[in-house]
Design an enzyme around this catalytic site. Structure first.
Site, PDB file in Angstrom:
ATOM      1  N   LYS A  72     -45.463  79.477  48.289  1.00 41.43           N
ATOM      2  CA  LYS A  72     -45.594  80.846  48.808  1.00 41.43           C
ATOM      3  C   LYS A  72     -46.223  81.691  47.712  1.00 41.43           C
ATOM      4  O   LYS A  72     -46.383  81.208  46.580  1.00 41.43           O
ATOM      5  CB  LYS A  72     -44.222  81.409  49.182  1.00 41.43           C
ATOM      6  CG  LYS A  72     -43.190  81.286  48.058  1.00 41.43           C
ATOM      7  CD  LYS A  72     -41.806  81.759  48.480  1.00 41.43           C
ATOM      8  CE  LYS A  72     -41.085  80.790  49.359  1.00 41.43           C
ATOM      9  NZ  LYS A  72     -40.182  81.383  50.315  1.00 41.43           N
ATOM     10  N   ARG A  73     -46.579  82.951  48.011  1.00 37.60           N
ATOM     11  CA  ARG A  73     -47.090  83.808  46.945  1.00 37.60           C
ATOM     12  C   ARG A  73     -46.068  83.884  45.816  1.00 37.60           C
ATOM     13  O   ARG A  73     -44.862  83.800  46.048  1.00 37.60           O
ATOM     14  CB  ARG A  73     -47.384  85.213  47.492  1.00 37.60           C
ATOM     15  CG  ARG A  73     -48.627  85.280  48.359  1.00 37.60           C
ATOM     16  CD  ARG A  73     -49.885  84.946  47.581  1.00 37.60           C
ATOM     17  NE  ARG A  73     -50.241  86.007  46.680  1.00 37.60           N
ATOM     18  CZ  ARG A  73     -51.246  86.868  46.868  1.00 37.60           C
ATOM     19  NH1 ARG A  73     -52.028  86.756  47.928  1.00 37.60           N
ATOM     20  NH2 ARG A  73     -51.507  87.812  45.987  1.00 37.60           N
ATOM     21  N   LYS A 106     -41.819  76.641  58.960  1.00 38.25           N
ATOM     22  CA  LYS A 106     -42.769  75.521  58.993  1.00 38.25           C
ATOM     23  C   LYS A 106     -42.178  74.288  58.317  1.00 38.25           C
ATOM     24  O   LYS A 106     -42.346  73.156  58.796  1.00 38.25           O
ATOM     25  CB  LYS A 106     -44.086  75.932  58.319  1.00 38.25           C
ATOM     26  CG  LYS A 106     -44.799  77.066  59.066  1.00 38.25           C
ATOM     27  CD  LYS A 106     -45.871  77.753  58.221  1.00 38.25           C
ATOM     28  CE  LYS A 106     -46.281  79.080  58.838  1.00 38.25           C
ATOM     29  NZ  LYS A 106     -47.037  79.948  57.922  1.00 38.25           N
ATOM     30  N   LYS A 146     -39.245  86.663  45.082  1.00 37.35           N
ATOM     31  CA  LYS A 146     -39.127  85.344  45.716  1.00 37.35           C
ATOM     32  C   LYS A 146     -38.454  84.333  44.772  1.00 37.35           C
ATOM     33  O   LYS A 146     -38.055  83.260  45.182  1.00 37.35           O
ATOM     34  CB  LYS A 146     -40.502  84.840  46.137  1.00 37.35           C
ATOM     35  CG  LYS A 146     -41.144  85.684  47.254  1.00 37.35           C
ATOM     36  CD  LYS A 146     -42.520  85.162  47.630  1.00 37.35           C
ATOM     37  CE  LYS A 146     -43.287  86.063  48.585  1.00 37.35           C
ATOM     38  NZ  LYS A 146     -42.894  85.926  49.994  1.00 37.35           N
ATOM     39  N   THR A 180     -41.993  82.860  56.794  1.00 37.70           N
ATOM     40  CA  THR A 180     -42.416  82.004  57.902  1.00 37.70           C
ATOM     41  C   THR A 180     -42.603  80.566  57.404  1.00 37.70           C
ATOM     42  O   THR A 180     -42.499  79.630  58.183  1.00 37.70           O
ATOM     43  CB  THR A 180     -43.731  82.517  58.525  1.00 37.70           C
ATOM     44  OG1 THR A 180     -44.630  82.863  57.460  1.00 37.70           O
ATOM     45  CG2 THR A 180     -43.493  83.729  59.402  1.00 37.70           C
ATOM     46  N   HIS A 192     -43.439  95.028  57.767  1.00 35.12           N
ATOM     47  CA  HIS A 192     -43.256  93.680  57.195  1.00 35.12           C
ATOM     48  C   HIS A 192     -42.609  93.692  55.825  1.00 35.12           C
ATOM     49  O   HIS A 192     -42.664  92.678  55.121  1.00 35.12           O
ATOM     50  CB  HIS A 192     -44.611  92.977  57.045  1.00 35.12           C
ATOM     51  CG  HIS A 192     -45.278  92.657  58.332  1.00 35.12           C
ATOM     52  ND1 HIS A 192     -45.153  91.438  58.962  1.00 35.12           N
ATOM     53  CD2 HIS A 192     -46.071  93.399  59.121  1.00 35.12           C
ATOM     54  CE1 HIS A 192     -45.858  91.448  60.080  1.00 35.12           C
ATOM     55  NE2 HIS A 192     -46.431  92.635  60.200  1.00 35.12           N
TER      56      HIS A 192
HETATM   57  C1  F58 Z   1     -44.900  89.268  54.627  1.00 38.24           C
HETATM   58  N1  F58 Z   1     -45.657  90.331  54.048  1.00 38.24           N
HETATM   59  C2  F58 Z   1     -43.428  89.349  54.280  1.00 38.24           C
HETATM   60  N2  F58 Z   1     -47.582  91.170  53.114  1.00 38.24           N
HETATM   61  O1  F58 Z   1     -43.254  89.381  52.882  1.00 38.24           O
HETATM   62  C3  F58 Z   1     -42.744  88.119  54.844  1.00 38.24           C
HETATM   63  O2  F58 Z   1     -41.367  88.174  54.625  1.00 38.24           O
HETATM   64  C4  F58 Z   1     -43.015  88.036  56.341  1.00 38.24           C
HETATM   65  O3  F58 Z   1     -42.555  86.812  56.858  1.00 38.24           O
HETATM   66  C5  F58 Z   1     -44.509  88.123  56.628  1.00 38.24           C
HETATM   67  O4  F58 Z   1     -45.048  89.289  56.034  1.00 38.24           O
HETATM   68  C6  F58 Z   1     -44.820  88.156  58.100  1.00 38.24           C
HETATM   69  O5  F58 Z   1     -44.043  89.108  58.739  1.00 38.24           O
HETATM   70  C7  F58 Z   1     -46.913  90.101  53.601  1.00 38.24           C
HETATM   71  O6  F58 Z   1     -47.422  88.992  53.686  1.00 38.24           O
HETATM   72  C8  F58 Z   1     -48.821  91.154  52.596  1.00 38.24           C
HETATM   73  O7  F58 Z   1     -49.429  90.125  52.372  1.00 38.24           O
HETATM   74  C9  F58 Z   1     -49.458  92.493  52.306  1.00 38.24           C
HETATM   75  C10 F58 Z   1     -50.961  92.397  52.310  1.00 38.24           C
HETATM   76  C11 F58 Z   1     -51.601  93.712  51.931  1.00 38.24           C
HETATM   77  C12 F58 Z   1     -51.088  94.275  50.652  1.00 38.24           C
HETATM   78  C13 F58 Z   1     -49.589  94.341  50.636  1.00 38.24           C
HETATM   79  C14 F58 Z   1     -48.929  93.030  51.021  1.00 38.24           C
END
Ligand code: F58
Length: 844
Positions: A567-568, A679, A573, A675, A376
């Protein structure tokens, strides 16, 4: 019991009897609700709290899920079906109540029942504590995939961790983020059922020993330092308008012995209970990191804990069904959601060999055939690796297994690429460049038969860059599975007004077949339809404006352009690029208060990782710019800046439908997919975005003319960096940009304090890893086109409708079908509901 007369027949009138636990009529729901209030909550109206009412309704709904849930389990067991096990350290489910009502098809009936009882239905829905067991996109994707698997009748189970505290609650004080613990279980969780009788044990620490077994074979035994129990908690996941209800099984840690009796008997009461506390710490809290991997011992312990519990659980299922363990890979397709469960490679090997006496080669074949891995991220700092000291202390046996896998793997590479030592050290499962580390992505690649990225561009970049060596070794393992989101939660539940309008025109087939939204294109030229579409958007914006007034105390104009980035918070970003635009507009006003400006409300939402200083400073900057802009009389309310605190799934559902413009402005080549972009667009917002992640595919679907594109492409980014990027040059040569940066640097948003934002300013001027300054002018020009376009409301509405109409591809149903066909080889299984016989317990 309620009796509902059927058609009168000649002599004896037939009656259909609705049971209080399964009946779906308004009358039965009312009665069941009151029963649950009395018998489960132990309350009556005079003393019941809002939460009691929520719980009573939740139990009423859960009762109605149970027959489907148990029938599904029975059908799947009876038929011995092939099953997907989705392993994820995070499941960001969002509230269950509304979603379950929609899946059951009784949303309106429940609303009527509750309203007729004199209660506020929406307030009860809002009462539900969000199970925030995830950080962001990755956790939410897992939740969307569970919904789609159930809706498509795919036998499946989600395995994860039951964190006692989920993602922290965010407050804003003096413009800064303040975190507090998320006590989501405080008032109980009506959706889960604990199954202590299916608990399993997980070993940690200690050492290993060799021995010869009764067949004279050399075996290894692991003598752990500590044993922790994993208790499963099951939540039903009902598919949309189908009988399939699958399971989300989350593991909670408990002490193997509640008391250390030796210590207890010797009078050391404190030491006796200490072990219990240590064990329970394991699943206490979700690590609130985003896109950065931190090598914390507890985190590795969480990973082995839930992975071991889940694999042991699958083995118990096989054993109960009388299937030999050699057929593990035929029964289960195990998907690794990023590398957090990648230790499964070594743990499955260990369980098969050490616990069940299977030989290495067979165990290895089973492991590779069972596992598949989704990546991811493209950010190097997000790739997980564990320091050797930590790893060997906690998982001594796994390290031995990894060494052996590595030795065979390196031999493979030597055969295919002779005399290439550089390649060997790049690909090794052990990073030996300096301090030694175990590389989890490498372990996942070697131990899986399939590896995928989450958007077309991302999957390409994995092959060309991050996992290039692995692609050269195993090209056949790689594929792309573009992410998707569930239209049930993100349209039907969160946007009932738009759902009703769409359904009134094209029927409700689109909810299960999102491609049907294309039929809306026939109405783009219908002025009445456009008016209704606009009226709905305005009404939703009005609701959000009311909320903003209540929570932030800021007046916003619902007719202004709602420009949202939610978003985060992360530098890649580029929320601060959005801020540079706001300040650009502000500067234009300050230079000429009568300049024409399309009124805009800039809305931000998102959490920063607590240890991520720059992200927290970006939040402070947004709030500080808001304080100045919102209160400057020259602005005349044409611009408003709002930071919405505590952004989560529940809140996101309110935000997506209210957007006119969705900001998807990460630097090209950094966002794996995104994502939120999907939405927003489904709900009729237009996107301003770069060619990054799934934006590329969204633009292909909606049409280039219906998407606001700006910024460098990924190859241009690589090129610019290769030739030596100098952000200061952009600052010096662009007057508008210089004025923006200077206003921040000179304390224009910090009461003259020139230090506060200095870390941000100097990073932009002298480093700017995410190329904000390089993309600035292109972004501003594009935003000017947005403002111009918004003035023509009829035209804007056409684009908005086309955006929704062309989002069919981004249903998570499509993604799941692709996983089923290309990676899992799992087929749908229809579940038939039997006549209700006293809950079908099977007792005489
Ligand atoms: C996200 N990753 C990607 N990681 O940034 C985003 O582009 C993508 O759409 C999404 O995954 C789904 O595929 C993400 O959310 C985390 O939250 C991890 C959690 C654990 C620690 C490192 C980051």
């Amino acid at each position: 019991m309620q009796t509902v007369p059927n058609q009168p027949i000649e002599c004896v009138p037939t009656v259909v009897v609705e049971d209080d636990r399964t009946g779906l009529s308004v009358e039965t729901l009312k009665r069941a609700f009151q029963d649950n209030l009395f018998y489960i909550q132990g309350k009556f109206a005079n003393i019941a709290t809002q939460n009691d009412y929520y719980m009573a309704l939740a139990y009423t709904v859960r009762d109605r899920l149970l027959r489907r849930w148990l029938t599904t389990a029975e059908t799947h067991t009876h038929q011995g079906v092939r099953t997907v096990a989705y392993l994820s350290a995070e499941f960001l489910m969002g509230p269950h109540l509304g979603n379950n009502l929609i899946s059951l098809g009784i949303y309106d009936e429940a609303k009527q029942a509750i309203t007729e009882l004199g209660l506020d239905f929406d307030a009860l829905l809002q009462q539900e504590e969000e199970p925030g067991l995830g950080n962001g996109g990755l956790g939410r994707l897992a939740a969307c995939y569970l919904d789609s698997m159930a809706s498509l009748d795919i036998p499946s189970i989600g395995y994860g961790i039951r964190y006692e505290f989920g993602i922290f609650d965010q407050d804003i004080r003096d413009g800064w983020q303040i975190e507090s613990t998320d006590k989501w279980l405080r008032y109980g969780n009506p959706w889960e059922i604990s199954r202590p009788e299916w608990a399993v044990e997980v070993k940690l620490g200690g050492h290993t020993e060799r021995y010869t077994d009764e067949h004279g074979r050399n075996r290894t035994r692991w003598i752990p330092h500590e044993v922790v129990m994993g208790i499963p908690y099951d939540t039903p996941i009902l598919g949309y308008k189908t009988n399939t209800a699958t399971t989300l099984r989350l593991w909670s840690a408990a002490a193997a012995e509640s008391f250390d009796f030796a210590a207890f008997n010797s009078g050391d009461y404190f030491r006796a209970v200490q072990q219990k506390t240590v064990s329970e710490t394991l699943t206490k809290v979700l690590y609130p990191n985003d896109e950065s991997a931190q090598g914390k011992k507890l985190r590795l312990a969480q990973q082995i804990f839930f992975v071991s519990c889940s694999l042991q659980d699958m083995m118990l299922i096989l054993i109960r069904q009388g299937i030999p363990l050699e057929q593990f890979h035929e029964k289960f397709a195990v998907q690794l959601n990023d590398t957090h469960p990648a230790i499964a490679v070594a743990e499955l090997m260990r369980l098969l060999m050490d616990e069940h006496g299977i030989e290495w080669d067979t165990a290895w074949r089973i492991t590779q055939k069972t596992l598949s891995y989704t990546n991811h991220t493209l950010l190097p700092e997000a790739l997980e690796r564990w320091g050797m000291g930590l790893f060997s202390t906690l998982l001594p046996r796994h390290l031995e297994i990894i060494y052996e896998i590595n030795s065979q793997f390196l031999d493979d590479i030597r055969r295919k690429f002779p005399n290439d030592d550089a390649r060997l050290s790049r690909m090794s499962l052990i990073d030996e460049a300096g301090e030694r580390y175990v590389r989890m992505a490498h372990l996942a690649c070697v131990g899986s038969h399939a590896i995928n990225g989450v958007a077309a561009l991302h999957s390409e970049l994995l092959k060309q860059d991050v996992l290039r060596d692995f692609y050269e070794l195993y090209p056949e393992k790689f594929s792309n599975k573009t992410n998707g989101v569930t239209p049930r939660r993100f349209m039907v539940l969160s946007n009932p007004r738009l759902t009703n309008l769409i359904t009134s025109k094209i029927g409700d087939g689109w909810i299960k077949h999102l491609d049907d939204l294309r039929k809306l294109e026939a109405f783009v030229e219908d002025a009445d339809f456009r008016q209704q579409w606009r009226d709905i958007k305005l009404a939703i914006k009005q609701d959000l404006a009311t909320y903003i007034k209540q929570v932030n105390g800021i007046d916003v104009d619902p007719t202004s352009l709602f420009d949202i980035q939610a978003k985060r918070i992360h530098e890649y970003k580029r929320q601060h690029l959005d801020v540079l635009h706001i300040i650009t507009l502000y500067n234009r006003i300050k230079a000429n208060p009568d300049v024409h400006i399309t009124p805009r409300t800039f809305i931000f939402g998102g959490k920063a990782a607590p240890g991520y200083f720059m992200a927290k400073l970006i939040i402070k900057l947004i709030n500080s710019v808001g304080d100045v802009v919102n209160n400057d009389p020259d602005v005349r309310d044409r611009l408003k800046v709002v930071f919405l605190k505590d952004y989560n799934v529940k809140f996101a559902q309110r935000v997506y439908p209210a957007a006119d413009l969705s900001e998807q402005i990460s630097l090209a080549g950094k966002e794996a997919s995104g994502t939120g972009n999907m939405k927003f667009s489904m709900n009729g917002s237009l996107t301003i975005g770069t060619l990054d992640g799934a934006n590329v595919e969204i633009r292909d679907e909606v049409g280039a003319e219906n998407f606001f594109l700006f910024g460098l492409t990924t190859p241009e980014v690589y090129e610019l960096k290769a030739k030596g990027y100098n952000p200061y040059h952009y600052y010096e040569s662009n007057l508008a940009l210089k004025a923006v940066i200077d206003r921040i640097a000179s304390g224009g948003f910090s009461n003259g304090d020139t230090n506060l934002f200095n870390p941000l300013v100097s990073t932009l001027l002298y480093k700017d890893d995410y190329l904000l300054l390089a993309d600035y002018q292109s972004y501003i020009d594009c935003q000017d086109r947005v403002s111009q376009t918004y003035l023509d409301q009829e035209y804007w509405t056409r684009l908005s409708i086309l955006n929704s109409a062309r989002m069919g591809k981004f249903s998570s149903d499509r993604s799941i079908r692709e996983y089923c066909e290309d990676i899992w080889y799992v087929k749908p299984v229809a579940v038939e509901l039997k006549e209700y016989v006293q809950a079908g317990t099977g007792l005489a």
